[in-house]
Design a protein around this motif. Structure first.
Motif, short mmCIF file in Angstrom:
data_model
loop_
_atom_site.label_atom_id
_atom_site.label_comp_id
_atom_site.label_asym_id
_atom_site.label_seq_id
_atom_site.Cartn_x
_atom_site.Cartn_y
_atom_site.Cartn_z
N LYS A 12 0.85 -1.20 0.00
CA LYS A 12 0.00 0.00 0.00
C LYS A 12 0.89 1.25 0.00
O LYS A 12 1.97 1.23 -0.57
CB LYS A 12 -0.98 -0.05 1.17
N HIS A 97 -8.29 -2.94 -6.27
CA HIS A 97 -8.28 -3.15 -4.82
C HIS A 97 -9.41 -2.32 -4.20
O HIS A 97 -9.74 -1.23 -4.69
CB HIS A 97 -6.93 -2.71 -4.24
N GLU A 167 -11.28 -10.26 -1.32
CA GLU A 167 -10.96 -9.48 -0.13
C GLU A 167 -12.23 -8.85 0.43
O GLU A 167 -12.65 -7.79 -0.05
CB GLU A 167 -9.96 -8.37 -0.46
N GLY A 173 -7.40 -4.92 6.98
CA GLY A 173 -6.71 -4.12 8.00
C GLY A 173 -7.48 -4.04 9.32
O GLY A 173 -7.16 -3.23 10.17
N SER A 212 -6.46 -9.22 6.49
CA SER A 212 -5.96 -9.59 7.82
C SER A 212 -5.32 -10.97 7.89
O SER A 212 -5.47 -11.67 8.89
CB SER A 212 -7.07 -9.44 8.88
N GLY A 233 -1.55 -7.48 3.28
CA GLY A 233 -1.24 -6.05 3.42
C GLY A 233 -0.26 -5.83 4.54
O GLY A 233 0.95 -6.02 4.40
N GLY A 234 -0.78 -5.45 5.69
CA GLY A 234 0.03 -5.08 6.85
C GLY A 234 1.18 -6.04 7.14
O GLY A 234 2.32 -5.60 7.37
C1 G2H Z 1 -6.29 -6.30 2.16
C2 G2H Z 1 -4.95 -6.71 2.60
C3 G2H Z 1 -3.96 -6.60 1.46
P1 G2H Z 1 -4.44 -6.41 5.19
O1 G2H Z 1 -6.27 -4.97 1.65
O2 G2H Z 1 -4.42 -6.27 0.19
O3 G2H Z 1 -4.55 -5.87 3.65
O4 G2H Z 1 -3.70 -7.72 5.11
O5 G2H Z 1 -3.65 -5.36 5.92
O6 G2H Z 1 -5.82 -6.61 5.71
#
Ligand code: G2H
Length: 250
Positions: A12, A97, A167, A173, A212, A233-234
């Motif tokens: 991101k 996304h 997703e 997140g 997540s 993501g994170g």
């Molecule tokens: C969903 C994902 C990666 P996260 O957006 O695209 O983010 O893992 O932080 O929920």
């Protein structure tokens, strides 16, 4: 399933040149054994694609973009085309996304145009679909994601040019994830829709789960039927966490 898993990181709007060390750390610590069985992808911000490609050169790690403009070039200030991403050495690009849909008003038709752009430049497009919490509570989750797929997916899509990512918007997140049963239901429904859209190729196209995903839940989420990998993501911002998710396949 015969489908090769893909673990994809989406940084991101995070990262500066110092973040290249995350790619270096993944490169150093990804076991050859695991790399022989799964595909690994990092999608940094566009500013870092070139240097991440350099850092990953000669390793199993692929680098991708997070977004693209549908057109190859032109008067579109601030935008980046699939050709430009490919020129830097990107192999994949995330398309549609939910954050692009929510904050940049991307539509399913726009996703379709961008997916065509990715294919034109030889990139593999990761087409994202997912329902909001309201849509899920109204029992419309399957209808929503199937419609997003039906409109977004280019005609004649193949496993070489297309990956799907489910997703759920409310899981992004947030630390909340659907149950394995809910994920299985959506992925089976997407697989069935793919079959309607592209026939036999549907069995080859990978469908990732995103939202997540962490080392602690990766094994449970990634062992669900029809889940062919993760969009992370994170947890992709820290090499150890990303590798911990990849390890679900070891
Ligand atoms: C969903 C994902 C990666 P996260 O957006 O695209 O983010 O893992 O932080 O929920």
């Amino acid at each position: 399933s015969g489908r090769r898993p893909l673990v994809a990181g989406n940084w991101k709007m995070n990262g500066t040149r110092a973040s290249i060390q995350v790619v270096e750390a993944i490169r150093e610590r990804l076991s050859p054994d695991l790399a022989a069985r799964i595909d690994v992808l990092i999608c940094p911000p566009a500013t870092l694609i070139g240097s991440c490609v350099a850092a990953a050169a000669g390793s199993p790690i692929a680098i991708g973009g997070q977004n693209l403009h549908a057109r190859p070039s032109g008067a579109f200030t601030g935008s980046i085309s699939a050709e430009m991403l490919a020129d830097l050495g990107a192999k994949y690009v995330i398309v549609g996304h939910s954050e692009r849909r929510a904050y940049h008003h991307e539509t399913d038709d726009g996703v379709h145009a961008k997916a065509l752009g990715a294919r034109r430049a030889g990139l593999c497009g990761i087409i994202c679909v997912g329902e909001t919490i309201e849509e899920r509570e109204q029992g419309r989750a399957l209808d929503i994601v199937r419609a997003q797929l039906a409109i977004g997916l280019p005609k004649g899509a193949t496993a070489a040019d297309t990956v799907i990512a489910y997703e759920p918007v409310w899981a992004i997140g947030s630390g909340r994830t659907p149950t394995p049963r809910d994920i299985a239901e959506v992925h089976a429904s997407l697989r069935e829709m793919l079959d309607k859209l592209v026939g036999d190729e549907a069995q080859k196209i990978r469908i990732l789960y995103g939202g997540s995903v962490k080392p602690g839940n990766a094994k449970e989420l990634l062992s669900v039927d029809n889940v062919d990998g993760a969009l992370v993501g994170g947890a992709s911002l820290v090499a150890e966490d990303f590798l911990g998710i990849c390890a679900a396949y070891s």
